[in-house]
Design an enzyme around this catalytic site. Structure first.
Site: not given
Ligand code: URA
Length: 443
Positions: A85, A164, A171, A186, A190
């Protein structure tokens, strides 16, 4: 019996006090089911901006978010599954290279990706510039693809971490994205809900990322690694530079072309280096190698023998993409107008601001200003020069790919302003600022 109320939880955080797991659960569940409103969640995220969440609150928030939706079970795929990620950047097409590269080395990768956000691009948008490429796989097809060819890249299958989705869009419009515990929960919610056994994180730092300060990026990395470790998903983070765009291409199809060249061993130096580093960590976590050096050698060989690009070809074919794209990269997905950026100064390049480049490319049509905006896959910028390079007067610094002349002219002028040129040499550009694993920080 004490009745929990959103008001009291907001007040408690506003006053700088610690929230219990029960309170965090109540707030997240209430927000997802609609009993807690957007304006209350917005006030809460702003209170978190000012007063923070400690490690325990962040871990509890991550768990509440994971439990807000479905989890993917990857157990039917053999071997250790490794996910990666990136916290998002400009010109960051790493997934397009890493997924087939790791798969070609025998690591299974079931990668769920997202769309672009603000000035940062998204993997799904990039892949959709390949005609026919199907990112909407159902769970079965997604898992089958990984079982058959070792990898797949798709949009989210199933209802993963709905908390999220809601929180992130809130946000995004309330100036509460760049908050370490909120990004950590966040990302990690995931990743953990996506079912992989181990996780490699690419935490970006610099002008074109959410963490402008390197020390904040390290802090973010440490918290995410800690959450992963606690939940028994071994996690390693790389802190990499995002002051200037990664590689040379910014814009959807242009980035896919650059990714294909990189898989063939002909990519820009910085991008190639980052892919090899991240890929090596994936091999290490998957138990395929004993050390990083061994992994790097294996990956270099896979690239030079054409196996990496072959794997991407296979992936495109499996997901219904048009493989003619590979036959002649220059012929495919070309913008009608191309304009050269030539500078009047000469010397050494000290800065190419990634955020400004990202915004210019978004305005050219490569990204969305509003969620429902359509994307132009052809447009973007290709840099001919990067930080530290020398440049002569009149030399081409970049090429703009635009849909019409006036867009091109506007972009050319803006790009000229973002180049900082000085007569003295610039200090060397650091691509990787360090690593964080369960034992802590390292160089
Ligand atoms: N990437 C994400 O998945 N979440 C965030 O809050 C910021 C960047």
């Amino acid at each position: 019996v004490v009745f929990l109320r959103a008001y009291d939880i907001i007040l408690k955080k506003r006053n700088g006090n610690k929230l219990s797991q029960k309170e965090i659960d109540f707030f997240i569940q209430g927000y997802v089911n609609g009993s807690i409103r957007d304006y209350q969640a917005a006030a809460w995220t702003m209170a978190v901006y000012f007063n923070g969440l400690d490690r325990e609150e962040t871990a509890n928030l991550t768990l509440s978010m994971i439990n807000s939706g479905e989890k993917i079970n990857l157990e039917s795929i053999q071997g250790i599954k490794v996910d990666k990620h990136s916290t998002g950047g400009v010109g960051d097409k790493t997934t397009l290279v890493l997924v087939p590269l790791a798969a070609a080395a025998g690591v299974s990768v079931a990668k769920m990706s997202g769309r672009g956000l603000g000035f940062t691009g998204g993997t799904l948008d990039k892949l959709e510039s390949i005609p026919g490429f199907n990112i909407s796989l159902d769970k079965e097809k997604f898992l089958d693809t990984v079982k058959q060819i070792g990898c797949s890249i798709a949009g989210q299958t199933g209802n993963l971490v709905p908390a999220d989705k809601k929180l992130y869009s809130l946000r995004d419009v309330t100036a509460t994205i760049d908050i370490v515990p909120l990004i950590a929960s966040s990302v990690m919610s995931k990743k953990i809900a996506s079912g992989a056994d181990k996780i490699v994180l690419d935490v970006k730092t610099g002008k074109g990322s959410f963490m402008k300060k390197t020390e904040d990026a390290f802090k973010l990395a440490e918290i995410m690694v800690e959450i992963g470790t606690e939940l028994e998903k071994e996690t390693i983070a790389v802190i990499s530079d995002m002051n200037q765009p990664l590689g040379c291409a910014v814009g959807n199809a242009l980035e896919v072309k650059e990714a294909i060249k990189t898989l063939q061993g002909e990519g820009p130096e910085d991008f190639q280096e980052l892919c090899i580093k991240l890929g090596s960590l994936m091999l290490l976590l998957a138990g395929k190698v004993k050390c990083i050096d061994e992994a790097e050698l294996i990956l270099q060989k896979i690239i030079s023998r054409g196996k990496a690009v072959d794997k991407f070809f296979e992936l495109v074919k499996m997901q219904n993409g048009d493989t003619k794209v590979f036959e002649n990269l220059d012929l495919w997905c070309n913008s009608p107008v191309k304009a050269e950026v030539k500078l009047q100064e000469e010397g050494f390049i000290h800065q190419i601001d990634a955020e400004i480049i990202g915004n210019i490319v978004m305005h050219l049509g490569a990204g969305r200003e509003k969620k429902e905006d359509k994307i132009d896959h052809k447009v973007g910028i290709v840099l001919n020069k990067k930080n530290g390079d020398s440049i002569k007067k009149g030399e081409i610094a970049a090429v703009v790919h635009a849909k019409n002349e006036s867009d091109a002219e506007e972009a050319v002028n803006k790009i000229k302003d973002t180049f900082v040129i000085k007569t003295e040499k610039s200090s060397s550009v650091k691509l990787i600022h360090g690593y964080v694993d369960k034992n802590g920080k390292s160089d």
